[in-house]
Design a protein around this motif. Structure first.
Motif, short mmCIF file in Angstrom:
data_model
loop_
_atom_site.label_atom_id
_atom_site.label_comp_id
_atom_site.label_asym_id
_atom_site.label_seq_id
_atom_site.Cartn_x
_atom_site.Cartn_y
_atom_site.Cartn_z
N SER A 29 -8.63 -20.03 -4.88
CA SER A 29 -9.33 -19.60 -6.09
C SER A 29 -10.46 -20.56 -6.47
O SER A 29 -11.37 -20.18 -7.19
N TRP A 30 -10.41 -21.78 -5.96
CA TRP A 30 -11.46 -22.75 -6.25
C TRP A 30 -11.51 -23.80 -5.15
O TRP A 30 -10.48 -24.35 -4.77
N LEU A 71 -15.43 -20.04 -15.16
CA LEU A 71 -15.05 -19.28 -13.97
C LEU A 71 -13.76 -18.57 -14.34
O LEU A 71 -12.72 -19.21 -14.50
N ARG A 73 -10.80 -15.33 -14.22
CA ARG A 73 -10.08 -14.41 -13.34
C ARG A 73 -8.83 -13.90 -14.04
O ARG A 73 -8.39 -14.48 -15.04
N THR A 75 -4.80 -12.87 -13.38
CA THR A 75 -3.70 -13.05 -12.44
C THR A 75 -2.58 -12.03 -12.65
O THR A 75 -1.73 -11.88 -11.77
N LEU A 101 -12.05 -7.03 -13.92
CA LEU A 101 -11.30 -8.06 -13.20
C LEU A 101 -9.83 -7.67 -13.23
O LEU A 101 -9.29 -7.38 -14.31
N HIS A 106 -8.71 -9.37 -7.28
CA HIS A 106 -8.87 -10.83 -7.10
C HIS A 106 -10.26 -11.34 -7.46
O HIS A 106 -10.58 -12.50 -7.17
N GLN A 108 -13.44 -12.87 -9.40
CA GLN A 108 -13.68 -13.85 -10.44
C GLN A 108 -15.09 -13.62 -10.95
O GLN A 108 -15.93 -13.04 -10.25
N TRP A 110 -18.37 -15.75 -12.68
CA TRP A 110 -18.98 -17.00 -13.14
C TRP A 110 -19.87 -16.66 -14.33
O TRP A 110 -20.82 -15.89 -14.22
N TYR A 130 -9.06 -19.30 -16.78
CA TYR A 130 -10.45 -19.71 -16.57
C TYR A 130 -10.61 -21.22 -16.61
O TYR A 130 -9.91 -21.92 -17.31
#
Length: 183
Positions: A29-30, A71, A73, A75, A101, A106, A108, A110, A130
């Motif tokens: 994820s990052w 950022l 997302r 879940t 989202l 999945h 994300q 920005w 986030y």
């Protein structure tokens, strides 16, 4: 990882590589290196996690000082996520972009510093996570009304009597025409 431009070039959709099999899935994820190679050289200082029921609308929030890039997302569940350009010097000032989202797609989003941000929960429940580029500073937090006609955000149909569930703070948000904006 795939980076998708939106109608506001600084706001980007991130589609991470997802590896799945009968056991489930794995995704990164990052990764500072992967994001930097994609042109998003970011430094995060805080992670946040919220859980909301269907029909909840949070936003449109921003910090006039210590602006936060986010950022974001989902879940668990699904949301309609919105970013509004509040940079007066930008050619897209006052425009918004919205993206679905979900835990399944999945994706994300920005949302750079200088934007108002909000989301509307379209599933029974949603867990929203986030990363932020600056710390939360309540003394600098501002809120623009989610239903401001000058912005004309096309939120999904609200599920509870045509109105979303909002906090008192969000209910008292200011109109875009009266909002403090960035230069």
């Amino acid at each position: 990882m795939k980076v998708i431009e939106t109608s506001i070039p600084d706001v980007r959709i991130i589609e991470p590589a997802v590896f799945g099999d009968a056991r489930g899935f794995f995704m990164e994820s990052w990764s500072r290196r992967t994001f930097a190679e994609a042109g998003l050289d970011l430094d995060f200082v805080q992670d946040n996690h919220s859980r909301s029921v269907q029909g909840t609308l949070r936003g449109l929030h921003y910090q006039i000082r210590q602006p936060q890039g986010k950022l974001v997302r989902v879940t668990v569940g699904a949301v309609f996520d919105v970013a509004v350009d509040l940079r007066r010097s930008s050619p897209t000032f006052g425009r918004w972009v919205g993206v679905e989202l979900t835990a399944e797609n999945h994706r994300q989003l920005w949302v750079p510093p200088g934007f108002g941000h909000g989301f509307y929960v379209t599933s029974d429940v949603a867990e929203f996570q986030y990363k932020c580029t600056d710390y939360y500073a309540p003394e600098h937090e501002r809120c623009i009304r989610w239903d401001d006609p000058d912005l004309g955000i096309e939120w999904p149909e609200c599920s509870i009597e045509g109105k979303p569930i909002v906090s008192d703070k969000d209910r008292l948000g200011v109109r875009f025409m009266h909002a403090e904006c960035y230069r």
